[in-house]
Design a protein around this motif. Structure first.
Motif, PDB file in Angstrom:
ATOM      1  N   VAL A 103     -25.675 -36.611  22.942  1.00  0.00           N
ATOM      2  CA  VAL A 103     -25.886 -36.791  24.381  1.00  0.00           C
ATOM      3  C   VAL A 103     -24.943 -35.890  25.165  1.00  0.00           C
ATOM      4  N   TYR A 104     -23.681 -35.760  24.702  1.00  0.00           N
ATOM      5  CA  TYR A 104     -22.713 -34.891  25.393  1.00  0.00           C
ATOM      6  C   TYR A 104     -23.178 -33.434  25.375  1.00  0.00           C
ATOM      7  N   GLU A 105     -23.671 -32.954  24.235  1.00  0.00           N
ATOM      8  CA  GLU A 105     -24.135 -31.568  24.137  1.00  0.00           C
ATOM      9  C   GLU A 105     -25.354 -31.339  25.027  1.00  0.00           C
ATOM     10  N   TYR A 127     -30.573 -26.462  22.035  1.00  0.00           N
ATOM     11  CA  TYR A 127     -30.294 -27.858  21.668  1.00  0.00           C
ATOM     12  C   TYR A 127     -30.112 -28.022  20.159  1.00  0.00           C
ATOM     13  N   SER A 128     -29.865 -26.919  19.458  1.00  0.00           N
ATOM     14  CA  SER A 128     -29.705 -27.027  18.008  1.00  0.00           C
ATOM     15  C   SER A 128     -28.472 -27.848  17.647  1.00  0.00           C
ATOM     16  N   ILE A 129     -27.393 -27.679  18.398  1.00  0.00           N
ATOM     17  CA  ILE A 129     -26.180 -28.464  18.107  1.00  0.00           C
ATOM     18  C   ILE A 129     -26.434 -29.946  18.355  1.00  0.00           C
ATOM     19  N   ALA A 130     -27.130 -30.257  19.448  1.00  0.00           N
ATOM     20  CA  ALA A 130     -27.422 -31.665  19.752  1.00  0.00           C
ATOM     21  C   ALA A 130     -28.329 -32.277  18.700  1.00  0.00           C
ATOM     22  N   LEU A 131     -29.311 -31.527  18.238  1.00  0.00           N
ATOM     23  CA  LEU A 131     -30.203 -32.063  17.200  1.00  0.00           C
ATOM     24  C   LEU A 131     -29.449 -32.284  15.896  1.00  0.00           C
ATOM     25  N   ALA A 132     -28.537 -31.368  15.572  1.00  0.00           N
ATOM     26  CA  ALA A 132     -27.743 -31.552  14.357  1.00  0.00           C
ATOM     27  C   ALA A 132     -26.843 -32.783  14.468  1.00  0.00           C
ATOM     28  N   LYS A 133     -26.253 -32.988  15.634  1.00  0.00           N
ATOM     29  CA  LYS A 133     -25.418 -34.181  15.836  1.00  0.00           C
ATOM     30  C   LYS A 133     -26.252 -35.454  15.705  1.00  0.00           C
ATOM     31  N   ARG A 134     -27.469 -35.416  16.230  1.00  0.00           N
ATOM     32  CA  ARG A 134     -28.322 -36.615  16.160  1.00  0.00           C
ATOM     33  C   ARG A 134     -28.718 -36.922  14.718  1.00  0.00           C
ATOM     34  N   LYS A 135     -29.058 -35.875  13.951  1.00  0.00           N
ATOM     35  CA  LYS A 135     -29.456 -36.106  12.560  1.00  0.00           C
ATOM     36  C   LYS A 135     -28.294 -36.587  11.705  1.00  0.00           C
ATOM     37  N   SER A 136     -27.095 -36.195  12.077  1.00  0.00           N
ATOM     38  CA  SER A 136     -25.924 -36.635  11.311  1.00  0.00           C
ATOM     39  C   SER A 136     -25.418 -38.004  11.731  1.00  0.00           C
ATOM     40  N   GLY A 137     -26.150 -38.694  12.605  1.00  0.00           N
ATOM     41  CA  GLY A 137     -25.762 -40.043  13.006  1.00  0.00           C
ATOM     42  C   GLY A 137     -24.710 -40.090  14.086  1.00  0.00           C
ATOM     43  N   LYS A 138     -24.659 -39.083  14.959  1.00  0.00           N
ATOM     44  CA  LYS A 138     -23.696 -39.047  16.058  1.00  0.00           C
ATOM     45  C   LYS A 138     -24.443 -38.892  17.383  1.00  0.00           C
ATOM     46  N   PRO A 139     -25.146 -39.937  17.819  1.00  0.00           N
ATOM     47  CA  PRO A 139     -25.963 -39.811  19.034  1.00  0.00           C
ATOM     48  C   PRO A 139     -25.132 -39.580  20.298  1.00  0.00           C
ATOM     49  N   LEU A 140     -23.927 -40.157  20.374  1.00  0.00           N
ATOM     50  CA  LEU A 140     -23.111 -39.957  21.577  1.00  0.00           C
ATOM     51  C   LEU A 140     -22.696 -38.494  21.740  1.00  0.00           C
TER      52      LEU A 140
END
Length: 451
Positions: free
Chosen positions: A128-130, A112-125
């Protein structure tokens, strides 16, 4: 018949050997870093060995045999150079496997490293996809489902979507009770903080008590329900804060002789005790409130029996953590020392900790306190009354000075001069003292000129 059986046995043996060779070749190709290169090496080896074998078959005797030996030696050197890295790796493999695990396949797990990076960068959608991509491969993963629910609730404000994810997770078989209870606790947190709905949060916590009765999770859920039941005014105040008028401060605060009147009023212990009793009638499992009630019974009402009754109810509650049970027993020992002044009862209370939790840090702590319990009792004893001073003669210092002046006057007086009366002597001593105070340097520091 015998020849047929021998032919069948040879065919079966050949098929098994060929199958084993194919399995070994496929296994090597899968584990090889460069499968194409490995295939080329196999092809070269097969061609070289076949060529040497053909030469040995056709060139027999004389110079042909010598040529076959020389050609075989050259081919052997070339093949050894070709396969030397593989042979070295094969010999070192038992030792290197101790550090890198060898050829054991790593257990597949979600990342889930990619998803966590997306969340920290302000891209929650995108996060969620990852996460959903990973959950498709690992549909029963606890971390992924809880992370998905957390992003939906906290980042996208989709509390209903988070609740759907939690419900699906609970319906999946095979999950640990602790994981299910943790998921329901998180959902209750979101319903209280984000949804502003304490009733829904209490209902979610009640499901924990229903799913896992007579467990530590149920006891913790009951404790939370007791605190959430009266939290509606707090939520309303947070949602619609009122303006509180600020009163002017006290002028010249530093010049006041006494600031006791400025202190805020202490809460009435009697009213607090009534509130605690009413609360415990509705939520008897609220350990925090019961502990506060025991403290009021002990320190305000000086009723050790009532305080001990409340603490014993806490100690006898099922599924309580050992650290809390030991804490309540220590508190009971405090009351027995401070209120009951009973060293024997306090020692027996600490012995209960040692018996209930032997060979633990809690038992060692209780044993250490037993050695200093008598000092605690002495520290609680009232201070001794001060010894009253006796009644002494007044103006003792003045009378000593008057006797000194009297002796000086008797020595300076001529023999024929009548002795001074006590009143005259006192007047002379006062005159001399006033002269000393006026000069500021003493009676013998005056100069002949009077300066």
């Amino acid at each position: 018949m015998k020849a047929s059986l021998e032919l069948l046995a040879s065919l079966i043996g050949g098929a098994l050997g060929l199958g084993a060779l194919v399995w070994w070749a496929v296994r090597c190709l899968r584990r090889a870093e460069d499968p194409v290169r490995l295939l080329v090496k196999w092809a070269v080896t097969i061609i070289a060995v076949a060529g040497v074998w053909w030469l040995a078959w056709h060139l027999q005797g004389g110079l042909g045999a010598v040529a076959v030996v020389l050609i075989g030696a050259v081919v052997g050197v070339l093949l050894s150079t070709l396969w030397a890295p593989h042979l070295g790796a094969l010999l070192a493999k038992p030792f290197t496997a101790l550090y890198d695990g060898g050829d054991v396949e790593p257990e597949p797990q979600p990342f889930y490293s990619i998803a966590l990076a997306k969340r920290k960068s302000g891209k929650p959608l995108e996060a969620v996809y990852e996460i959903r991509r990973q959950i498709e491969r690992f549909p029963e993963d606890v971390t992924g489902q809880m992370l998905l629910a957390e992003i939906l609730a906290e980042d996208l404000n989709d509390l209903s979507g988070a609740q759907v994810v939690i419900e699906r997770f609970i319906q999946q078989p095979g999950h640990q009770p602790s994981d299910v209870a943790a998921a329901l606790n998180r959902l209750a947190d979101w319903q209280w903080k984000l949804g502003q709905d304490p009733e829904a949060a209490c209902a979610t916590l009640e499901r924990i008590r229903t799913l896992f009765p007579d467990t530590p999770m149920a006891a913790q859920a009951a404790q939370r329900i007791a605190h959430l039941s009266g939290s509606q005014p707090v939520l309303q105040a947070a949602a619609d804060p009122r303006r509180i008028p600020v009163q002017p401060g006290v002028p010249n605060l530093g010049l006041l002789d006494n600031t006791a009147a400025l202190r805020p009023a202490e809460p009435d212990p009697a009213k607090l005790a009534e509130e605690y009793v009413r609360h415990l009638q509705v939520h008897p499992a609220d350990t925090e409130t019961r502990e506060k009630l025991a403290w009021i019974y002990a320190h305000h009402y000086r009723r050790l029996d009532l305080a001990q009754d409340q603490l014993e109810q806490l100690i006898q509650m099922p599924h309580q953590p050992p650290r809390l049970v030991a804490r309540w027993l220590h508190l009971l020992a405090d009351f027995q020392i401070a209120v009951g002044r009973d060293l024997q009862a306090a020692s027996a209370t600490l012995q209960r900790i040692i018996q209930m939790f032997p060979d633990t840090g809690l038992a060692a702590q209780a044993q250490q306190r037993l050695t200093t319990l008598s000092l605690e009792l002495k520290g609680q004893e009232p201070a001794q009354r001060p010894v009253p001073l006796g009644t002494y003669e007044q103006n003792l210092g003045l009378k000593t000075a008057w006797r000194q002046v009297q002796r000086q006057a008797e020595q300076a007086a001529p023999p024929s001069q009548p002795s001074l009366t006590p009143s005259d002597r006192a007047g002379a001593w006062q005159t001399d003292q006033s002269q000393t105070l006026t000069d500021g340097f003493g009676p013998w520091s005056r100069t002949p000129s009077g300066r």
